[in-house]
Design an enzyme around this catalytic site. Sequence first.
Site, PDB file in Angstrom:
ATOM      1  N   CYS A 258     -12.913 -21.290  -0.832  1.00 15.58           N
ATOM      2  CA  CYS A 258     -14.198 -21.871  -0.404  1.00 15.58           C
ATOM      3  C   CYS A 258     -13.944 -23.345  -0.133  1.00 15.58           C
ATOM      4  CB  CYS A 258     -15.238 -21.712  -1.500  1.00 15.58           C
ATOM      5  SG  CYS A 258     -15.538 -20.010  -1.970  1.00 15.58           S
ATOM      6  N   ALA A 259     -13.339 -23.646   0.986  1.00 15.50           N
ATOM      7  CA  ALA A 259     -12.700 -24.958   1.128  1.00 15.50           C
ATOM      8  C   ALA A 259     -13.610 -26.073   1.662  1.00 15.50           C
ATOM      9  CB  ALA A 259     -11.480 -24.833   2.025  1.00 15.50           C
ATOM     10  N   GLY A 260     -14.646 -25.710   2.427  1.00 18.00           N
ATOM     11  CA  GLY A 260     -15.426 -26.754   3.106  1.00 18.00           C
ATOM     12  C   GLY A 260     -16.268 -27.578   2.146  1.00 18.00           C
ATOM     13  N   PRO A 261     -16.416 -28.877   2.395  1.00 16.62           N
ATOM     14  CA  PRO A 261     -15.883 -29.670   3.510  1.00 16.62           C
ATOM     15  C   PRO A 261     -14.436 -30.139   3.324  1.00 16.62           C
ATOM     16  CG  PRO A 261     -17.300 -31.025   2.150  1.00 16.62           C
ATOM     17  CD  PRO A 261     -17.348 -29.645   1.554  1.00 16.62           C
ATOM     18  N   GLY A 262     -13.801 -29.809   2.204  1.00 14.78           N
ATOM     19  CA  GLY A 262     -12.358 -30.021   2.159  1.00 14.78           C
ATOM     20  C   GLY A 262     -11.872 -31.069   1.178  1.00 14.78           C
ATOM     21  N   LYS A 264     -11.337 -31.041  -2.108  1.00 17.97           N
ATOM     22  CA  LYS A 264     -10.276 -30.587  -3.019  1.00 17.97           C
ATOM     23  C   LYS A 264      -9.077 -30.090  -2.217  1.00 17.97           C
ATOM     24  CE  LYS A 264     -13.766 -29.468  -6.388  1.00 17.97           C
ATOM     25  NZ  LYS A 264     -14.885 -29.467  -5.417  1.00 17.97           N
ATOM     26  N   ASP A 305     -15.192 -14.943   5.977  1.00 20.11           N
ATOM     27  CA  ASP A 305     -15.799 -14.642   4.680  1.00 20.11           C
ATOM     28  C   ASP A 305     -14.657 -14.249   3.746  1.00 20.11           C
ATOM     29  OD1 ASP A 305     -16.995 -13.485   2.475  1.00 20.11           O
ATOM     30  OD2 ASP A 305     -18.658 -12.651   3.633  1.00 20.11           O
ATOM     31  N   ASP A 322     -13.905 -22.407  -5.533  1.00 16.54           N
ATOM     32  CA  ASP A 322     -14.887 -23.477  -5.778  1.00 16.54           C
ATOM     33  C   ASP A 322     -16.200 -22.943  -5.213  1.00 16.54           C
ATOM     34  OD1 ASP A 322     -16.085 -25.857  -6.346  1.00 16.54           O
ATOM     35  OD2 ASP A 322     -15.054 -27.015  -4.793  1.00 16.54           O
ATOM     36  N   CYS A 375     -20.009 -26.759  -9.222  1.00 14.56           N
ATOM     37  CA  CYS A 375     -20.564 -28.095  -9.520  1.00 14.56           C
ATOM     38  C   CYS A 375     -21.948 -27.871 -10.130  1.00 14.56           C
ATOM     39  CB  CYS A 375     -20.584 -29.006  -8.303  1.00 14.56           C
ATOM     40  SG  CYS A 375     -21.553 -28.401  -6.940  1.00 14.56           S
TER      41      CYS A 375
HETATM   42  C1  LIG Z   1     -18.902 -25.764  -3.395  1.00 12.22           C
HETATM   43  S1  LIG Z   1     -18.516 -25.715  -1.731  1.00 12.22           S
HETATM   44  C2  LIG Z   1     -16.791 -26.022  -1.775  1.00 12.22           C
HETATM   45  C3  LIG Z   1     -16.450 -27.478  -1.852  1.00 12.22           C
HETATM   46  C4  LIG Z   1     -14.997 -27.728  -1.479  1.00 12.22           C
HETATM   47  N1  LIG Z   1     -14.082 -26.984  -2.284  1.00 12.22           N
HETATM   48  C5  LIG Z   1     -14.644 -29.205  -1.566  1.00 12.22           C
HETATM   49  O1  LIG Z   1     -14.013 -29.648  -2.529  1.00 12.22           O
HETATM   50  O2  LIG Z   1     -15.008 -29.938  -0.635  1.00 12.22           O
HETATM   51  C6  LIG Z   1     -18.547 -24.019  -1.341  1.00 12.22           C
HETATM   52  C7  LIG Z   1     -18.123 -23.688   0.066  1.00 12.22           C
HETATM   53  O3  LIG Z   1     -17.988 -22.270   0.176  1.00 12.22           O
HETATM   54  C8  LIG Z   1     -18.381 -21.877   1.459  1.00 12.22           C
HETATM   55  N2  LIG Z   1     -18.647 -20.424   1.406  1.00 12.22           N
HETATM   56  C9  LIG Z   1     -19.799 -19.796   1.087  1.00 12.22           C
HETATM   57  N3  LIG Z   1     -19.641 -18.481   1.121  1.00 12.22           N
HETATM   58  C10 LIG Z   1     -18.352 -18.239   1.465  1.00 12.22           C
HETATM   59  C11 LIG Z   1     -17.593 -17.071   1.678  1.00 12.22           C
HETATM   60  N4  LIG Z   1     -18.133 -15.882   1.532  1.00 12.22           N
HETATM   61  N5  LIG Z   1     -16.301 -17.208   2.052  1.00 12.22           N
HETATM   62  C12 LIG Z   1     -15.743 -18.435   2.208  1.00 12.22           C
HETATM   63  N6  LIG Z   1     -16.434 -19.575   2.019  1.00 12.22           N
HETATM   64  C13 LIG Z   1     -17.720 -19.495   1.650  1.00 12.22           C
HETATM   65  C14 LIG Z   1     -19.577 -22.738   1.741  1.00 12.22           C
HETATM   66  O4  LIG Z   1     -19.840 -22.811   3.119  1.00 12.22           O
HETATM   67  C15 LIG Z   1     -19.137 -24.081   1.135  1.00 12.22           C
HETATM   68  O5  LIG Z   1     -18.524 -24.850   2.111  1.00 12.22           O
END
Ligand SMILES: C[S@@+](CC[C@H](N)C(=O)[O-])C[C@H]1O[C@@H](n2cnc3c(N)ncnc32)[C@H](O)[C@@H]1O
Length: 437
Positions: A258-262, A264, A305, A322, A375
């Site tokens: 779950c990398a966005g916005p990136g 970590k 996903d 995350d 978080c």
């Molecule tokens: C808590 S944020 C992650 C923050 C990120 N690790 C960082 O340090 O910037 C959760 C992320 O998971 C993404 N997300 C939600 N459902 C998902 C899925 N099924 N597969 C992959 N990513 C997903 C969201 O769009 C969001 O960007």
Amino acid sequence: MTIIDNSRTAALDLLRLVRDEGAYANLALSQVLKKHALNGRDAAFTVELAYGVLRNQLLYDTYIQQCSQREISTIEPEITDVLRMGVHQIVSMRVPDHAAVDSSVNLARGISSGGQAQARAGFVNAILRCVARNHDAGFEPQSDMSIAYSHPQWIIDAYRDSLIACGRDDSELENLLQANNLPAKPVVAVRFDDPEIDGTSPGRWSENARVLDSVIPQELVNGMESRIIVQDEGSQLVAQAFLLATPSGPESAWLDMCAGPGGKAALISDSVPQGVTFTAVELHEHRARLVKQVVTTSATVVVADARTRPWGNLFFDRVLVDAPCTGLGALRRRPEARWRKNASDLYGLNTLQEELLLAALDSTRSGGIVCYVTCSPHVEETRDILRTVLAERPDAHVEDARPLFPGVTDLGPGPTVQLWPHIHGTDAMFFALIRRN
Ligand SMILES: C[S@@+](CC[C@H](N)C(=O)[O-])C[C@H]1O[C@@H](n2cnc3c(N)ncnc32)[C@H](O)[C@@H]1O
């Protein structure tokens, strides 16, 4: 118009964007500061004013209502914002009462015309003079914690449950609520070559953290995109913990699900060893683009996903989940967030969190590790998720994560780690270390 009035006009603008357009204050801020050509102390004044109003609005509305014959919900929204800004200056900033009242009266006049301008100015003047008098006399103490600390009751209940579940005393609750209402200083993580950054001080825990006094100057972000990441120290500690974990045997593949916005992913990509691949997955295209901008070029960013396991039959040594969550641990930095969330948000999130963690375990090799992170300290998206998933998965177990946070004190009884704003000065990040047997 004086400079300081420009700062107040900007704060009013920001409040309008949050109210009418559903903007996130922390994201809309730079656009507002640019429009009003504000920086330095003037920008800091705008932030303090707008963020203070967003955080404390329940308490401030109570003060306003005590002085108004009119039901507060019938007051025009922009006049309510002017009043809340006046109250914040009177009760929480070192602005003399007459300056807080006069500037608010001017703002009310400025956003109206004709006879309406006069009427609104008179109304604002009367209410704020009354609030200033009540403040001088000492407000009646609020017995309702929700009003006193301006938090929805369900969030207070969730914090209390979590403090108790972490073996802490619920007498800490008020400290936690207070910490959520204090302006959180911006923090950046420095990358690679440890650049000197003027006007910053070291973080409390993370070697990479640099703390700024107030608003992050745009020049800093513009000049150093690839060398710093704007990131709370709690998130920096989580990325470091992921890097300090020890899968057994040689490693070849790491995954951030779950990398966005990136944030970590960027720090992790800086430390990927030679011969190891790093895949960062993100559901949303626009957020995946942000990941691509910050990770090192050797990382692979995939838009998908993560529950569908787009990496196929690949097995990983380390996986970071995350998970999307309520974000109740980051309310210090997102001043309007507490009013936009509600308890029902949890239902969909809990299913998603469980499915993501199961997919992570399915793709982790024996002896490999999964770091489950939120978080939020909410028990239902932290401990309860672990309990539910691990009940189905005898092939995995939780290990003590505290050694992955070296030097960080007061981590509680383990094995999971819960950071707290009132203890650690970070967002309330939750971290669990799970190993495939
Ligand atoms: C808590 S944020 C992650 C923050 C990120 N690790 C960082 O340090 O910037 C959760 C992320 O998971 C993404 N997300 C939600 N459902 C998902 C899925 N099924 N597969 C992959 N990513 C997903 C969201 O769009 C969001 O960007």
